[in-house]
Design a protein around this motif. Structure first.
Motif, mmCIF file in Angstrom:
data_model
loop_
_atom_site.group_PDB
_atom_site.id
_atom_site.type_symbol
_atom_site.label_atom_id
_atom_site.label_comp_id
_atom_site.label_asym_id
_atom_site.label_seq_id
_atom_site.Cartn_x
_atom_site.Cartn_y
_atom_site.Cartn_z
ATOM 1 N N GLY A 167 0.802 -1.221 0.000
ATOM 2 C CA GLY A 167 0.000 0.000 0.000
ATOM 3 C C GLY A 167 0.834 1.269 0.000
ATOM 4 O O GLY A 167 0.406 2.299 -0.528
ATOM 5 N N GLU A 168 2.052 1.210 0.557
ATOM 6 C CA GLU A 168 2.846 2.454 0.611
ATOM 7 C C GLU A 168 3.300 2.919 -0.776
ATOM 8 O O GLU A 168 3.761 4.045 -0.934
ATOM 9 N N THR A 169 3.154 2.060 -1.783
ATOM 10 C CA THR A 169 3.519 2.511 -3.140
ATOM 11 C C THR A 169 2.559 3.583 -3.645
ATOM 12 O O THR A 169 2.873 4.309 -4.583
ATOM 13 N N TYR A 170 1.364 3.660 -3.029
ATOM 14 C CA TYR A 170 0.352 4.607 -3.526
ATOM 15 C C TYR A 170 0.900 6.030 -3.504
ATOM 16 O O TYR A 170 0.942 6.705 -4.535
ATOM 17 N N TYR A 171 1.340 6.458 -2.319
ATOM 18 C CA TYR A 171 1.949 7.787 -2.251
ATOM 19 C C TYR A 171 3.462 7.713 -2.464
ATOM 20 O O TYR A 171 4.060 8.565 -3.100
ATOM 21 N N GLY A 172 4.069 6.664 -1.947
ATOM 22 C CA GLY A 172 5.526 6.607 -1.893
ATOM 23 C C GLY A 172 6.183 6.338 -3.233
ATOM 24 O O GLY A 172 7.335 6.708 -3.449
ATOM 25 N N ALA A 173 5.474 5.703 -4.161
ATOM 26 C CA ALA A 173 6.112 5.373 -5.443
ATOM 27 C C ALA A 173 5.394 6.029 -6.614
ATOM 28 O O ALA A 173 5.509 5.599 -7.753
ATOM 29 N N GLY A 174 4.648 7.070 -6.316
ATOM 30 C CA GLY A 174 4.109 7.891 -7.398
ATOM 31 C C GLY A 174 2.898 7.328 -8.112
ATOM 32 O O GLY A 174 2.564 7.769 -9.210
ATOM 33 N N LEU A 175 2.197 6.385 -7.520
ATOM 34 C CA LEU A 175 1.005 5.861 -8.204
ATOM 35 C C LEU A 175 -0.190 6.806 -8.083
ATOM 36 O O LEU A 175 -1.029 6.872 -8.972
ATOM 37 N N GLU A 176 -0.243 7.527 -6.969
ATOM 38 C CA GLU A 176 -1.427 8.348 -6.711
ATOM 39 C C GLU A 176 -1.410 9.633 -7.534
ATOM 40 O O GLU A 176 -0.404 10.336 -7.586
ATOM 41 N N HIS A 177 -2.544 9.939 -8.162
ATOM 42 C CA HIS A 177 -2.689 11.232 -8.816
ATOM 43 C C HIS A 177 -4.157 11.639 -8.720
ATOM 44 O O HIS A 177 -5.028 10.933 -9.243
ATOM 45 N N HIS A 178 -4.406 12.737 -8.026
ATOM 46 C CA HIS A 178 -5.791 13.207 -7.810
ATOM 47 C C HIS A 178 -6.706 12.098 -7.322
ATOM 48 O O HIS A 178 -7.814 11.909 -7.836
ATOM 49 N N GLY A 179 -6.231 11.320 -6.382
ATOM 50 C CA GLY A 179 -7.094 10.346 -5.728
ATOM 51 C C GLY A 179 -7.300 9.045 -6.469
ATOM 52 O O GLY A 179 -8.107 8.217 -6.055
ATOM 53 N N SER A 180 -6.583 8.829 -7.586
ATOM 54 C CA SER A 180 -6.684 7.549 -8.299
ATOM 55 C C SER A 180 -5.288 7.014 -8.570
ATOM 56 O O SER A 180 -4.296 7.740 -8.446
ATOM 57 N N VAL A 181 -5.250 5.762 -8.992
ATOM 58 C CA VAL A 181 -3.997 5.220 -9.485
ATOM 59 C C VAL A 181 -3.785 5.740 -10.901
ATOM 60 O O VAL A 181 -4.708 5.732 -11.718
ATOM 61 N N ASN A 182 -2.577 6.234 -11.179
ATOM 62 C CA ASN A 182 -2.257 6.743 -12.515
ATOM 63 C C ASN A 182 -0.944 6.082 -12.960
ATOM 64 O O ASN A 182 0.136 6.392 -12.457
ATOM 65 N N LEU A 183 -1.058 5.148 -13.880
ATOM 66 C CA LEU A 183 0.119 4.360 -14.276
ATOM 67 C C LEU A 183 1.148 5.210 -15.015
ATOM 68 O O LEU A 183 2.355 5.022 -14.860
ATOM 69 N N MET A 184 0.667 6.145 -15.841
ATOM 70 C CA MET A 184 1.588 7.030 -16.558
ATOM 71 C C MET A 184 2.485 7.763 -15.564
ATOM 72 O O MET A 184 3.703 7.833 -15.741
ATOM 73 N N LYS A 185 1.871 8.260 -14.501
ATOM 74 C CA LYS A 185 2.654 8.993 -13.498
ATOM 75 C C LYS A 185 3.688 8.059 -12.867
ATOM 76 O O LYS A 185 4.856 8.435 -12.693
#
Ligand code: ADP
Length: 448
Positions: A167-185
């Motif tokens: 779960g820490e990848t959400y914020y810690g590895a750049g997956l989160e963007h405006h409250g969703s997972v964003n693979l491009m980011k």
């Protein structure tokens, strides 16, 4: 140096747009530089491959099997990743696309243990640099953005349930963007290098106007971002040998082009007037709606239009309706048609491409290679590849007026044949870009 490409399209196995042209031709150019890249592609329905075995990966908390196939095209080795939900008749356009390509990325990550460089393309492969950072494989990673408009966005709950990633990848590895997972980011944040397909687009995407909501992320990672212009498969796209053409020609003698033109006009029952071709996906990006707005004006200028493409159903209906009402002057063929595309590139007098944005654009390169000056909007890769009044024509305004201005310039030019010849003489090959990619791979491996 062992290089893997991971992508969702590769000509001739699966093509939706220019991504397929790039993946189908850049590896051959890299081979000329002494590399032997392997291409990892989903095993879509209909791809002929040799079944070589299976491997396991984990999805939704279960162990799942993938079938592995091999295929070859023009001496390039393909690994086909066989997952049940890719046995469909087109690559995308399904409600579960996000889930399908997350599975593809997770499965493929298990096959990358032997590689030094993993070159991931667009959102469908964007998870791979993050998986590398989690230790799934060791290679250095390059992430190439072919189109920032498609980012691979989905709810985080599903994503974590499917992948089982921490779960820490959400914020810690750049997956989160405006409250969703964003693979491009995640691809941008985690890759060792990020490239896009023209220098101009590499700059445009760092601005709020061109950044599709990711310009801040791109500015923060600008140090590892650069543009490498796409090339063309100049053997495949060659008017001197093209098997789809009845008459062959080159820059020294354009008489074959005139013969192809006559055949195209006859095939589509068009009058003999200056004829502009359009070969395009019908997507917002491409400004096809602006062409529809400009049709009255174009007819007023004495122009024929030949349009091949599909996508947005409203635009398809609009063009079908206009073709019915402008017989002899506007022809519309719906669908994807490789053979007709070649005949349009060869038989038209000019090629219209009023893109809202354009990462690189291959259609205008093909048009130039076929001696058909492109009339393009001054944006992205179009700006990097077309020289106004020399190899094509440019306009700025994003509306019908802009298109008409560009077409008037085209009509005004005293010697369009010299523009056609000059366009044909440009170097669109992959030689230079392939050397740039090789230099980047070497730099990432500390070999520079
Ligand atoms: P994009 O990748 O954004 O669609 P590009 O200009 O980079 O645009 O590449 C488009 C490629 O797809 C070109 O090779 C073009 O000839 C091809 N293409 C687009 N639409 C069609 C169609 N309807 N039939 C055949 N080829 C098409």
């Amino acid at each position: 140096m062992r290089v893997a490409f991971v992508a969702s399209e590769a000509f001739p196995f699966a093509k939706v747009g220019g991504l397929a042209d790039v993946i189908g031709s850049l590896p051959q150019a890299l081979q000329k530089q002494g590399l032997e890249p392997t291409i990892f592609l989903p095993w879509y329905w209909g791809i002929q491959g040799y079944y070589v075995g299976e491997a396991w990966f984990s999805f939704e908390g279960r162990r799942e099997q993938m079938g592995i196939g091999h295929a070859e095209h023009n001496g390039v080795r393909y690994v086909l990743v066989g997952l049940g939900d890719f046995a469909r008749d087109k690559p995308y356009g399904y409600p579960d696309d996000f889930r399908r390509f997350v599975r593809f990325a997770l499965a493929t990550a298990h096959l990358l243990g032997d590689f030094d460089i993993v070159h991931a393309h667009d959102w469908q492969a964007a998870l791979l640099p993050l998986l590398r950072n989690l230790g799934w494989f060791k290679a250095r990673t390059i992430y190439t953005i072919h189109n920032l408009a498609y980012q691979g966005v989905w709810g985080s709950q599903d994503f974590y349930a499917w992948t089982g990633l921490p779960g820490e990848t959400y914020y810690g590895a750049g997956l989160e963007h405006h409250g969703s997972v964003n693979l491009m980011k995640a691809g941008i944040v985690n890759a060792d290098a990020v490239t896009t397909v023209s220098p101009r687009y590499a700059w445009e995407i760092t601005t709020p106007e061109g950044g599709e909501g990711l310009d801040g992320v791109l500015r923060a990672h600008q140090w590892k971002l650069r543009g490498i212009l796409n090339g063309l498969d100049t053997h495949y796209w060659n008017p001197a040998t093209d098997p789809y053409l009845q008459h062959h020609y080159d820059a020294s003698d354009l008489s074959g082009k005139a013969q192809n033109r006559a055949l195209l006009l006859a095939e589509l029952a068009l009058e003999d007037r200056p004829t502009l071709g359009v070969v395009s996906r019908f997507a917002q990006q491409k400004g096809i709606d602006l062409i529809a707005d400009a049709v009255d004006g174009l007819m007023g200028l004495g122009i024929n239009l030949v349009v091949l493409g599909s996508g947005d159903p409203n635009l398809e209906r609009t063009f079908a309706w206009m073709a019915a009402h402008l017989k002899g002057r506007l022809a519309y063929v719906q669908g994807y048609n490789e053979a007709l595309a070649h005949r349009i590139y060869a038989g038209s007098d000019g090629f219209l491409m009023p893109s809202r944005f354009e990462p690189c654009g291959l259609a205008q390169l093909i048009a130039m290679r076929y001696g058909t000056p492109p009339i393009v909007r001054a944006v992205g890769g179009l700006l990097d590849t077309v020289k106004h009044w020399e190899t094509g024509f440019m306009f700025d305004a994003l509306d019908a007026g802009g298109i008409l201005h560009g077409v008037r310039e085209f009509l005004k030019h005293p010697d369009r044949e010299s523009v056609a010849r000059k366009a044909m003489q440009q170097d669109f090959s992959w030689d230079k870009p392939a050397r740039e990619y090789l230099a980047l791979y070497r730099q990432l491996l500390g070999m520079a």
